[in-house]
Design a protein around this motif. Sequence first.
Motif, mmCIF file in Angstrom:
data_model
loop_
_atom_site.group_PDB
_atom_site.id
_atom_site.type_symbol
_atom_site.label_atom_id
_atom_site.label_comp_id
_atom_site.label_asym_id
_atom_site.label_seq_id
_atom_site.Cartn_x
_atom_site.Cartn_y
_atom_site.Cartn_z
ATOM 1 N N GLY A 1 -10.193 13.582 58.241
ATOM 2 C CA GLY A 1 -9.896 13.402 57.140
ATOM 3 C C GLY A 1 -9.284 14.568 56.565
ATOM 4 N N PRO A 2 -8.937 14.011 55.212
ATOM 5 C CA PRO A 2 -8.830 14.925 53.747
ATOM 6 C C PRO A 2 -10.003 15.127 53.170
ATOM 7 N N SER A 3 -10.893 15.904 52.387
ATOM 8 C CA SER A 3 -11.603 16.160 51.447
ATOM 9 C C SER A 3 -11.227 15.376 50.680
ATOM 10 N N ALA A 4 -12.276 15.316 48.901
ATOM 11 C CA ALA A 4 -11.887 14.842 47.890
ATOM 12 C C ALA A 4 -11.333 16.338 47.387
ATOM 13 N N ALA A 5 -11.964 18.052 47.714
ATOM 14 C CA ALA A 5 -11.617 18.960 47.602
ATOM 15 C C ALA A 5 -10.237 19.590 47.721
ATOM 16 N N ASP A 6 -9.620 18.549 49.100
ATOM 17 C CA ASP A 6 -8.607 18.862 49.331
ATOM 18 C C ASP A 6 -7.242 17.781 49.083
ATOM 19 N N ILE A 7 -8.212 16.773 48.087
ATOM 20 C CA ILE A 7 -7.040 15.921 47.180
ATOM 21 C C ILE A 7 -7.211 16.496 45.613
ATOM 22 N N VAL A 8 -7.645 17.330 45.196
ATOM 23 C CA VAL A 8 -7.676 17.998 44.021
ATOM 24 C C VAL A 8 -7.182 19.019 43.761
ATOM 25 N N ASN A 9 -7.245 19.511 44.842
ATOM 26 C CA ASN A 9 -6.299 21.124 45.462
ATOM 27 C C ASN A 9 -5.318 21.447 45.552
ATOM 28 N N THR A 10 -4.921 20.096 45.833
ATOM 29 C CA THR A 10 -3.061 19.616 46.597
ATOM 30 C C THR A 10 -2.181 18.893 46.285
ATOM 31 N N ALA A 11 -2.607 17.979 46.171
ATOM 32 C CA ALA A 11 -1.948 16.561 45.356
ATOM 33 C C ALA A 11 -1.286 17.026 43.815
ATOM 34 N N GLU A 12 0.012 16.320 44.105
ATOM 35 C CA GLU A 12 0.441 16.210 43.402
ATOM 36 C C GLU A 12 -0.498 15.652 41.172
ATOM 37 N N GLU A 13 0.101 16.827 40.491
ATOM 38 C CA GLU A 13 -0.743 15.413 39.203
ATOM 39 C C GLU A 13 -0.407 14.106 38.639
ATOM 40 N N ILE A 14 0.439 13.586 38.887
ATOM 41 C CA ILE A 14 1.359 12.607 38.939
ATOM 42 C C ILE A 14 0.290 11.429 40.420
ATOM 43 N N GLU A 15 0.232 12.150 41.098
ATOM 44 C CA GLU A 15 -0.550 11.383 42.234
ATOM 45 C C GLU A 15 -2.231 10.800 41.795
#
Length: 344
Positions: free
Chosen positions: A139-153
């Motif tokens: 699954g997605p890593s923490a880096a994937d989340i902070v690099n791709t998720a929208e600011e509000i998410e």
Amino acid sequence: MGLPDAGPFAPDPRHRPVMLAEVIAHLAPRPGEVHLDGTFGAGGYTRAILGAGASVIAVDRDPTAIRAGQALAEAAEGRLTLVEGRFGDLDAHVRAAGRETVDGVVLDIGVSSMQFDEAERGFSFRFDGPLDMRMGGDGPSAADIVNTAEEIEIARILWVYGEERKSGPIARAIVRRRAERPFERTRELADLCEAVLGRAKKPHEIHPATRTFQALRIHVNGELDELARALGAAEAVLAEGGRLVVVSFHSLEDRIVKRFLADRSRERAGGSRHAPETAVPDPTFVMIAKGAVEPGEAETAVNPRARSAKLRAARRTGAPVRRAIDAEALGVPDPAPRRGRARA
């Protein structure tokens, strides 16, 4: 509370399982019984259960932990079954091991000290390593989340799972920083949190990145949903008289366990002069411990990880399994962004 003479299963001095004496006192393993350790880690609880003469089905989604446990399995001579998988599926793991029920289930929620101490896993800001945080590597890593998720998410994740009051400013800073270059290392994110929140001013204050790292870890691994599923699965596989022991480390986890046990041990619904009491199914658990058990001062002095630990324990009755788990009723939060601006 003493521990059994574990012999070849004595605790590994490199790892201190939290509240070990209290866990074993409430789990009360006996020779001939079978217990499930849903969070095997470095094997601390499993060793003590084996030392008491019981057999163990040990589950961990981390393949590294399973590989490291092979020597212990050999020493147990057939009394230890290692399973790579999620503890939310513990009922399936029990059936796969050829059993319908077990006599005890123990869960130590969160990340093991072994995982925290491995820089390459990316769980801790104490060591610089890849910003990963995945327990099982899928699954997605923490880096994937902070690099791709929208600011509000991102802000919502930090607020819901980390209870970070400055989730909005941190999320905005993350988005600005990743526009220049993506996050790859734990130190990069920890430094950003320090830049937004300032350095800790006193030795006892937590690091500014603590809540952000906690939130991302919980989100990446789906830990709270997994806990809710595991509680329902434990209800399904515990034999009458079987014991459930859960050690949690922050309020979100403890709230889920507390609500589950309160609901499952309830004998009747409250009424009022306007509405009579309503019938509820027979309780599937009775409480062993009254409220939450906390570690003693001696343990917290030598093991700082134990400071926030809470233990809850209950015994399975012979009542039929109740309805499916209602994650929302248990307090499993929804991290989906809501309308409106992020917290300032």
